[in-house]
Design an enzyme around this catalytic site. Structure first.
Site, mmCIF file in Angstrom:
data_model
loop_
_atom_site.group_PDB
_atom_site.id
_atom_site.type_symbol
_atom_site.label_atom_id
_atom_site.label_comp_id
_atom_site.label_asym_id
_atom_site.label_seq_id
_atom_site.Cartn_x
_atom_site.Cartn_y
_atom_site.Cartn_z
ATOM 1 N N ASP A 27 18.949 33.420 38.357
ATOM 2 C CA ASP A 27 17.435 33.759 37.632
ATOM 3 C C ASP A 27 17.543 33.831 36.189
ATOM 4 O O ASP A 27 18.619 34.192 35.518
ATOM 5 C CB ASP A 27 16.918 35.022 38.025
ATOM 6 C CG ASP A 27 15.634 34.980 37.986
ATOM 7 O OD1 ASP A 27 14.608 33.998 37.609
ATOM 8 O OD2 ASP A 27 14.748 35.932 38.095
ATOM 9 N N HIS A 44 16.420 24.871 33.472
ATOM 10 C CA HIS A 44 17.043 24.411 34.980
ATOM 11 C C HIS A 44 17.890 23.372 34.746
ATOM 12 O O HIS A 44 18.999 23.485 35.177
ATOM 13 C CB HIS A 44 15.774 23.723 35.505
ATOM 14 C CG HIS A 44 14.810 24.906 35.773
ATOM 15 N ND1 HIS A 44 14.762 26.215 36.216
ATOM 16 C CD2 HIS A 44 13.223 24.687 35.874
ATOM 17 C CE1 HIS A 44 13.583 26.688 36.349
ATOM 18 N NE2 HIS A 44 12.697 25.632 35.997
ATOM 19 N N LEU A 138 36.799 25.790 48.933
ATOM 20 C CA LEU A 138 35.504 26.576 48.570
ATOM 21 C C LEU A 138 34.307 25.874 49.564
ATOM 22 O O LEU A 138 34.060 24.859 49.572
ATOM 23 C CB LEU A 138 35.142 26.495 47.215
ATOM 24 C CG LEU A 138 33.903 27.374 46.881
ATOM 25 C CD1 LEU A 138 34.035 28.631 46.591
ATOM 26 C CD2 LEU A 138 33.282 26.784 45.626
HETATM 27 C C1 IPE Z 1 14.269 33.837 42.927
HETATM 28 O O1 IPE Z 1 13.923 33.688 41.486
HETATM 29 C C2 IPE Z 1 14.710 32.445 43.410
HETATM 30 C C3 IPE Z 1 15.604 31.356 42.898
HETATM 31 C C4 IPE Z 1 16.551 31.821 42.041
HETATM 32 C C5 IPE Z 1 15.663 30.214 43.583
HETATM 33 P P1 IPE Z 1 12.236 33.679 41.143
HETATM 34 O O2 IPE Z 1 12.371 33.705 39.690
HETATM 35 O O3 IPE Z 1 11.534 32.603 41.780
HETATM 36 O O4 IPE Z 1 11.922 35.384 41.695
HETATM 37 P P2 IPE Z 1 10.729 36.029 41.544
HETATM 38 O O5 IPE Z 1 9.586 35.226 41.978
HETATM 39 O O6 IPE Z 1 10.826 36.424 40.232
HETATM 40 O O7 IPE Z 1 10.842 37.403 42.221
HETATM 41 C C1 IPE Z 2 15.547 30.451 38.302
HETATM 42 O O1 IPE Z 2 15.148 30.741 36.912
HETATM 43 C C2 IPE Z 2 15.655 29.286 38.687
HETATM 44 C C3 IPE Z 2 14.602 29.005 39.765
HETATM 45 C C4 IPE Z 2 13.744 29.851 40.277
HETATM 46 C C5 IPE Z 2 14.199 27.614 40.370
HETATM 47 P P1 IPE Z 2 13.560 31.043 36.667
HETATM 48 O O2 IPE Z 2 12.759 29.603 36.350
HETATM 49 O O3 IPE Z 2 12.996 31.942 37.610
HETATM 50 O O4 IPE Z 2 13.618 31.786 35.253
HETATM 51 P P2 IPE Z 2 12.773 32.696 34.790
HETATM 52 O O5 IPE Z 2 12.614 33.999 35.620
HETATM 53 O O6 IPE Z 2 11.249 32.234 34.591
HETATM 54 O O7 IPE Z 2 13.234 33.131 33.497
HETATM 55 MG MG MG Z 3 12.806 33.896 37.703
#
Ligand code: IPE
Ligand code: IPE
Ligand code: MG
Length: 270
Positions: A27, A44, A138
């Protein structure tokens, strides 16, 4: 089949200083980009670099299973352009990385509801899994359109169809082989980057006794030092699995395994 691996709620798993299975919620990509005045999707893209680095680092550290949450069943709620960017990024990563993963002895697995993905992506996933199926250095699992509740429900439905005669008497060991990650031991270490302290519908069943590590480091910034900090924190944990501290030095006390549909005794981890 009771499954190859010890269930943490049915017997005490073997543990060692190196987590055998690490599961990560990657995240913070969006915030990483925002800090740099870049579009979220740039985060991303950068996050894929971290994935590549972490696969190498886990191999180097003797980790057997690395599971990464790439797209949750709730991430469809994001703007359509971001979802479509993520899908294309996934396609591109599969096309670019499968050969390298294979050369490095990595077995690729994808868990989640693939029925929502375009056929081209599903075909790439299946090809990648087939090509790397016999690798054993792995196991890299990508959770895509994955949700912990989806997983438990799909397993329940499979079990109910396979053994309607046992309805009302299903046990844990009956359900476990139908879960999406039945091929892996339960995660020893769970890491979430990006500062949030929640599970966000990731592995709900499998995290029952995992050690949880939350770090504010954003996923694109997560590096070897951050991984080692997580593993260091894991090493300092006392994994009691319900026992008292005093019992840990003593002989492990096995919880009596439930009888299963296919085999009377639950298997033990070697
Ligand atoms: C969780 O991250 C899902 C992934 C990393 C794929 P999100 O950024 O979507 O989670 P929430 O919505 O903040 O809990
Ligand atoms: C996690 O990073 C990746 C996915 C959920 C695909 P985020 O896109 O949730 O990044 P933040 O949380 O907005 O910084
Ligand atoms: Mg996020």
């Amino acid at each position: 089949m009771a499954g190859k691996f010890t269930s943490s709620t049915q017997a005490i798993p073997n543990v060692s200083g190196v987590p055998r299975h690490i599961a990560i919620i990657m995240d913070g990509n969006g915030r990483w980009a925002k800090q740099r005045f870049m579009p979220r999707v740039a985060g991303h893209k950068r996050g894929v670099e971290t994935v590549r680095a972490m696969v190498k680092s886990c191999i180097a550290r003797g980790v057997d299973y690395l599971t990464l949450f790439a797209f949750s069943s709730e991430n469809w709620r994001r703007p359509a352009e971001e979802v479509s960017f993520l899908m294309n990024l996934f396609i591109g990563a599969l096309q670019g990385e499968i050969g390298k993963l294979h050369a490095n002895g990595v077995r690729l697995k994808v868990i989640g509801d693939l029925s929502a993905f375009e056929p081209r992506l599903v075909a790439l996933i299946r090809e990648g899994e087939a090509k790397t199926a016999n690798n054993s250095r792995l196991t890299l699992t990508i959770a895509a359109n994955y949700g912990g509740r989806w997983d438990i429900l799909q397993a329940m439905n499979q079990l109910a169809l396979a053994h309607p005669e046992k309805a009302g008497r299903y046990g844990e060991a009956d359900l476990a082989p139908h879960l999406a990650m039945a091929y892996a031991p339960e995660p020893d270490l769970f890491i979430r980057t990006g500062g949030e302290q929640r599970i966000s519908n990731f592995l709900l069943w499998q995290l029952a006794y995992s050690e949880l590590h939350f770090t504010a480091t954003l996923w694109p910034d997560f590096d070897d030092a951050a991984l080692d900090a997580a593993i260091g924190s894991y090493r300092r944990r006392e994994r009691r699995f319900g026992r008292t501290s005093e019992q840990l030095g003593a002989q492990p006390i096995a919880v009596a395994p439930e009888p299963t549909l296919a085999s009377p005794a639950a298997d033990q981890d070697a």
